[in-house]
Design a protein around this motif. Structure first.
Motif, PDB file in Angstrom:
ATOM      1  N   ASN A 110      45.140 -62.877 -14.956  1.00 37.42           N
ATOM      2  CA  ASN A 110      43.862 -62.489 -14.586  1.00 37.42           C
ATOM      3  C   ASN A 110      43.975 -62.007 -13.197  1.00 37.42           C
ATOM      4  O   ASN A 110      43.095 -60.794 -12.880  1.00 37.42           O
ATOM      5  N   PHE A 111      44.700 -62.310 -12.327  1.00 35.21           N
ATOM      6  CA  PHE A 111      45.004 -61.691 -10.862  1.00 35.21           C
ATOM      7  C   PHE A 111      45.543 -60.096 -11.396  1.00 35.21           C
ATOM      8  O   PHE A 111      45.213 -59.378 -10.424  1.00 35.21           O
ATOM      9  N   ALA A 112      46.478 -60.160 -12.182  1.00 29.48           N
ATOM     10  CA  ALA A 112      47.147 -58.824 -12.614  1.00 29.48           C
ATOM     11  C   ALA A 112      46.220 -57.848 -12.988  1.00 29.48           C
ATOM     12  O   ALA A 112      45.989 -56.799 -12.515  1.00 29.48           O
ATOM     13  N   GLN A 113      45.185 -58.347 -13.928  1.00 29.37           N
ATOM     14  CA  GLN A 113      44.191 -57.461 -14.617  1.00 29.37           C
ATOM     15  C   GLN A 113      43.295 -57.012 -13.202  1.00 29.37           C
ATOM     16  O   GLN A 113      42.698 -55.821 -13.319  1.00 29.37           O
ATOM     17  N   MET A 114      42.918 -57.760 -12.205  1.00 28.99           N
ATOM     18  CA  MET A 114      41.955 -57.539 -11.286  1.00 28.99           C
ATOM     19  C   MET A 114      42.621 -56.254 -10.417  1.00 28.99           C
ATOM     20  O   MET A 114      42.024 -55.620 -10.250  1.00 28.99           O
ATOM     21  N   PHE A 115      43.937 -56.539 -10.075  1.00 29.23           N
ATOM     22  CA  PHE A 115      44.613 -55.613  -9.248  1.00 29.23           C
ATOM     23  C   PHE A 115      44.536 -54.221 -10.079  1.00 29.23           C
ATOM     24  O   PHE A 115      44.362 -53.342  -9.403  1.00 29.23           O
ATOM     25  N   ALA A 116      45.139 -54.422 -11.145  1.00 32.46           N
ATOM     26  CA  ALA A 116      45.184 -53.158 -11.947  1.00 32.46           C
ATOM     27  C   ALA A 116      44.054 -52.365 -12.016  1.00 32.46           C
ATOM     28  O   ALA A 116      43.940 -51.213 -12.168  1.00 32.46           O
ATOM     29  N   SER A 117      42.614 -53.055 -11.973  1.00 28.11           N
ATOM     30  CA  SER A 117      41.575 -52.399 -12.272  1.00 28.11           C
ATOM     31  C   SER A 117      41.035 -51.765 -10.779  1.00 28.11           C
ATOM     32  O   SER A 117      39.957 -51.109 -10.842  1.00 28.11           O
ATOM     33  N   MET A 118      41.744 -51.915  -9.786  1.00 35.92           N
ATOM     34  CA  MET A 118      41.334 -51.470  -8.560  1.00 35.92           C
ATOM     35  C   MET A 118      41.608 -49.915  -8.259  1.00 35.92           C
ATOM     36  O   MET A 118      42.339 -49.395  -8.811  1.00 35.92           O
ATOM     37  N   ASP A 119      40.666 -49.333  -7.334  1.00 35.75           N
ATOM     38  CA  ASP A 119      40.933 -48.055  -7.182  1.00 35.75           C
ATOM     39  C   ASP A 119      42.090 -47.410  -6.267  1.00 35.75           C
ATOM     40  O   ASP A 119      42.600 -46.592  -6.570  1.00 35.75           O
ATOM     41  N   ASP A 120      42.358 -48.565  -5.285  1.00 37.12           N
ATOM     42  CA  ASP A 120      43.527 -48.067  -4.527  1.00 37.12           C
ATOM     43  C   ASP A 120      44.938 -48.228  -4.952  1.00 37.12           C
ATOM     44  O   ASP A 120      44.986 -49.334  -5.834  1.00 37.12           O
ATOM     45  N   ASP A 121      45.611 -46.980  -4.860  1.00 37.28           N
ATOM     46  CA  ASP A 121      47.022 -46.971  -5.561  1.00 37.28           C
ATOM     47  C   ASP A 121      47.665 -48.287  -5.068  1.00 37.28           C
ATOM     48  O   ASP A 121      48.434 -48.816  -6.001  1.00 37.28           O
ATOM     49  N   TYR A 122      47.707 -48.615  -3.959  1.00 36.27           N
ATOM     50  CA  TYR A 122      48.563 -49.793  -3.454  1.00 36.27           C
ATOM     51  C   TYR A 122      48.049 -50.938  -3.965  1.00 36.27           C
ATOM     52  O   TYR A 122      49.090 -51.722  -4.369  1.00 36.27           O
ATOM     53  N   ARG A 126      50.069 -53.776  -7.104  1.00 35.33           N
ATOM     54  CA  ARG A 126      50.299 -55.284  -6.645  1.00 35.33           C
ATOM     55  C   ARG A 126      50.232 -56.173  -7.937  1.00 35.33           C
ATOM     56  O   ARG A 126      50.627 -57.003  -8.118  1.00 35.33           O
ATOM     57  N   ALA A 127      49.712 -55.344  -9.116  1.00 33.49           N
ATOM     58  CA  ALA A 127      49.491 -56.198 -10.301  1.00 33.49           C
ATOM     59  C   ALA A 127      51.033 -56.702 -10.827  1.00 33.49           C
ATOM     60  O   ALA A 127      51.057 -57.652 -11.526  1.00 33.49           O
ATOM     61  N   ALA A 128      52.021 -55.508 -10.596  1.00 28.02           N
ATOM     62  CA  ALA A 128      53.176 -55.923 -11.297  1.00 28.02           C
ATOM     63  C   ALA A 128      53.805 -57.136 -10.175  1.00 28.02           C
ATOM     64  O   ALA A 128      54.775 -58.043 -10.799  1.00 28.02           O
ATOM     65  N   TYR A 343      54.385 -49.497 -12.920  1.00 28.36           N
ATOM     66  CA  TYR A 343      53.309 -48.881 -12.061  1.00 28.36           C
ATOM     67  C   TYR A 343      53.122 -47.784 -12.477  1.00 28.36           C
ATOM     68  O   TYR A 343      52.326 -47.052 -11.968  1.00 28.36           O
ATOM     69  N   PHE A 344      53.598 -47.092 -13.454  1.00 25.33           N
ATOM     70  CA  PHE A 344      53.296 -45.769 -13.810  1.00 25.33           C
ATOM     71  C   PHE A 344      51.787 -46.065 -14.915  1.00 25.33           C
ATOM     72  O   PHE A 344      51.224 -45.178 -15.236  1.00 25.33           O
ATOM     73  N   ASN A 345      51.411 -47.251 -15.098  1.00 27.68           N
ATOM     74  CA  ASN A 345      50.341 -47.652 -15.868  1.00 27.68           C
ATOM     75  C   ASN A 345      49.988 -46.766 -17.040  1.00 27.68           C
ATOM     76  O   ASN A 345      48.942 -46.270 -17.438  1.00 27.68           O
ATOM     77  N   MET A 346      51.253 -46.655 -17.976  1.00 24.85           N
ATOM     78  CA  MET A 346      51.107 -46.089 -19.050  1.00 24.85           C
ATOM     79  C   MET A 346      50.288 -46.668 -20.062  1.00 24.85           C
ATOM     80  O   MET A 346      50.535 -47.757 -20.292  1.00 24.85           O
ATOM     81  N   GLU A 347      49.406 -45.670 -20.947  1.00 20.70           N
ATOM     82  CA  GLU A 347      48.795 -46.569 -21.982  1.00 20.70           C
ATOM     83  C   GLU A 347      49.743 -46.780 -23.259  1.00 20.70           C
ATOM     84  O   GLU A 347      50.889 -46.085 -23.484  1.00 20.70           O
ATOM     85  N   HIS A 348      49.429 -47.792 -24.096  1.00 20.56           N
ATOM     86  CA  HIS A 348      50.201 -48.135 -25.199  1.00 20.56           C
ATOM     87  C   HIS A 348      50.231 -46.947 -26.161  1.00 20.56           C
ATOM     88  O   HIS A 348      49.271 -46.294 -26.162  1.00 20.56           O
ATOM     89  N   GLU A 349      51.388 -46.651 -26.544  1.00 22.98           N
ATOM     90  CA  GLU A 349      51.698 -45.485 -27.567  1.00 22.98           C
ATOM     91  C   GLU A 349      52.042 -45.909 -29.001  1.00 22.98           C
ATOM     92  O   GLU A 349      52.774 -46.753 -28.906  1.00 22.98           O
ATOM     93  N   GLU A 350      51.643 -45.404 -30.012  1.00 18.87           N
ATOM     94  CA  GLU A 350      52.043 -45.713 -31.254  1.00 18.87           C
ATOM     95  C   GLU A 350      53.334 -45.213 -31.491  1.00 18.87           C
ATOM     96  O   GLU A 350      54.395 -45.845 -32.012  1.00 18.87           O
ATOM     97  N   ASN A 351      53.830 -44.112 -30.759  1.00 22.17           N
ATOM     98  CA  ASN A 351      55.126 -43.411 -30.983  1.00 22.17           C
ATOM     99  C   ASN A 351      55.807 -43.102 -29.674  1.00 22.17           C
ATOM    100  O   ASN A 351      55.833 -41.534 -29.654  1.00 22.17           O
ATOM    101  N   PRO A 352      55.962 -43.706 -29.043  1.00 23.63           N
ATOM    102  CA  PRO A 352      56.504 -43.344 -27.599  1.00 23.63           C
ATOM    103  C   PRO A 352      57.611 -42.460 -27.471  1.00 23.63           C
ATOM    104  O   PRO A 352      57.586 -41.501 -26.640  1.00 23.63           O
TER     105      PRO A 352
END
Ligand code: PEP
Ligand code: MG
Length: 547
Positions: A110-122, A126-128, A343-352
């Motif tokens: 829950n906390f990681a998701q909350m941090f991941a959705s914030m606007d601020d890069d820093y 913190r999600a990680a 922290y690159f927050n890359m989307e899941h890919e079928e074929n990375p």
């Protein structure tokens, strides 16, 4: 004594205690409890233990990497004192009457998701950190060992598999050998074992339990075998073999200082591949003529934030200065595919492997690319740095890189910041680049052939997929012809071409590469002197005539 066979990644004998490495990802079961007070108490005890572990890591990191880099462990300690986090865990335990492991995993998500959705890069980064402290707590709660090696003596690491990001966190001085149940010969963990020049096996079906953990083990990297609880006869035999290998190494050391020139006068540059500044000692010990591939993405993988320009500059400058005027080819970041960075927050890919990676990230995230280029240009004032771009497929990409390079230079000039003018080369690791190498050669200073990816893309074989090892033919004529064609095209345009993929270290091909006119072989440091020996004993014209 138990004997298990696997595939050899690097030869040599390692003898020592086995340590089973616990994976970070853990299966969390939701278990109903009856005594919530006791469960909360258990949670608080685990929290204290985790804080103690983090203090230990902080003290260690302070000595090894300095205060700035150690600070992350202080931050993690503070997070474990955070009221919101702790209240959430306690509420879940009490309201749902569930075990602390489950409450921590839920709170962490829950906390990681909350941090991941914030606007601020820093804050997003913190999600990680939240994930990291939650995993640590779960490890303590479930009574598993800390996932660092945590040993005072060097050990043989046995694991199910190791991701590059996990491997970089291991204390390399404490690792005698790697043995994994899964993994493929061309994975980056295998490459790392070769760079460290330690015996390593993959695809070894051994149990990850107490019949292995803590026992005495012998890894025979050359024959692809690990012995657990060896009998006296095997131990004596292997100790003798270990001494013989040490003697062979000593003999090779006598080749240090010799020029890499064949009997008929053809010269070749023998460079080293590295992933970390700590590899420099073995580069120098093995008398490398330069660094042919510094996989800079490991700087990103080792961090939990985008490495800043200053942090990168310090590392590149140190490598350039240590190599004292010898060429240091630094490859711009090759994140993606099997090298994932949270922290690159890359989307899941079928074929990375065919996805968003390497230069594709750099060209679409100019802020990341520019930071690295600025650090490289600045560091190039302190030594002979060359920059190399990975995963090139087109002239258009080269043009875009050239535009970015011009911009970076102009900005540094306007800011009055000292910089050099490093050579600019590209990796030839896609069939597209190989085929248009005649055109590409006119735009760059050198080529370095990445046979690991070139083979993957040419043979349509996922280099990570161990099931396909029997189809992965590194000597496939398509690959050898492409190498020859690329070298020819480079020479026509007056530039040099080398090989920095693992095939470059294949001693059964050294003479063939010399016959093709390959100008440079960049290999793991431990392979430099054995290849020099072959070069010194080869007559290229005779070899060609005898073919
Ligand atoms: C290659 O692809 O051959 C190469 C050297 O790059 P990496 O193994 O890091 O993908
Ligand atoms: Mg590659």
């Amino acid at each position: 004594m138990k004997t298990y066979s696997g595939k050899s990644v690097f030869g040599g004998i390692a003898i020592g205690k086995i340590s089973v490495y616990q994976k970070k990802e853990q299966m969390i079961k939701r278990v109903k409890i009856t005594d919530a007070d006791a469960e909360v108490e258990r949670y608080n005890a685990a929290r204290k233990e985790a804080i103690l572990q983090l203090q230990g890591l902080y003290d260690k990191a302070l000595k090894e990497v300095g205060e700035a880099n150690a600070a992350i462990f202080e931050v993690h300690q503070m997070m474990l004192e955070d009221d919101d986090y702790n209240e959430s865990v306690e509420n879940i335990v009490r309201n749902q009457e569930v075990n602390a492991e489950y409450a921590v995993a839920t709170t962490g998500d829950n906390f990681a998701q909350m941090f991941a959705s914030m606007d601020d890069d820093y804050m997003r980064e913190r999600a990680a950190d939240v994930k990291d402290i939650s995993e640590r707590l779960i490890t303590v709660l479930s009574g598993n060992a800390d996932h660092s090696v945590g040993s005072k003596e060097p050990v043989i690491i046995v694991a199910d598999d190791l991701a590059p990001s996990e491997t970089v966190q291991l204390d390399k001085d404490m690792v005698l050998s790697f043995v994994t149940v899964h993994g493929s010969l061309n994975s980056h963990t295998a490459i790392l074992a070769r760079t460290m020049a330690i015996p390593a096996l993959i695809g070894t079906p051994l149990p990850l339990d107490d019949t292995v953990n803590g026992r005495l083990g012998i890894v025979d990297g050359t024959n692809g075998v690990i012995y657990v609880d060896p009998d006296e006869e095997t131990l004596a035999k292997m100790q003798k073999k270990q001494e013989e290998e040490a003697e062979k190494k000593r003999l090779l050391q006598t080749l240090k200082g010799r020029e890499n020139v064949t009997l008929d006068g053809q010269k070749v540059m023998l460079y080293a591949n590295i992933g970390n500044i700590k590899d420099l000692a073995t580069v120098i010990q093995n008398d490398a003529g330069g660094i042919g591939l510094f996989r800079s993405e490991f700087i990103y993988l080792e961090n939990d934030h985008y490495p800043t320009e200053e942090e990168q500059f310090t590392i590149y400058k140190q490598v350039a200065e240590t190599m004292a005027g010898k060429r240091v080819i630094i490859r711009t970041l090759d994140i993606g595919a099997d090298k994932q960075c949270d922290y690159f927050n890359m989307e899941h890919e079928e074929n990375p492997a065919l996805g968003y990676r390497a230069i594709r990230i750099c060209l679409t995230r100019p802020e990341v690319f520019k930071t690295q280029l600025r650090a490289l240009f600045r560091a190039s004032a302190f030594g002979k740095i060359a920059i190399m771009y990975p995963m090139i497929t087109s002239m258009k990409e080269i043009k875009r890189i050239q535009e970015m390079v011009a911009l970076v230079k102009a900005e540094l000039d306007v800011e009055g910041i000292e910089h050099g003018d490093p050579e600019q080369g590209i990796m030839i690791e896609t069939p597209a680049a190989a085929i248009i190498s005649d055109e590409l050669a006119k735009e760059v200073d050198f080529f370095s052939i990445g046979t690991n990816d070139l083979t993957q893309y040419t043979l349509a074989i996922d280099r990570q997929n161990t099931k396909l090892d029997e189809f992965y033919d590194a000597h496939h004529p398509a690959i050898l012809r492409m190498i020859s064609m690329v070298v020819e095209n480079a020479h026509k345009a007056g530039i040099w071409a080398g090989i920095c993929g693992e095939l470059g270290a294949d001693q059964s091909l050294t003479q063939e590469f010399l016959a093709m006119g390959v100008d440079e072989l960049s290999v793991s440091p431990g392979s430099i002197l054995p290849i020099r020996k072959i070069v010194l004993e080869t007559n290229v014209e005779e070899y060609k005539a005898g073919k």
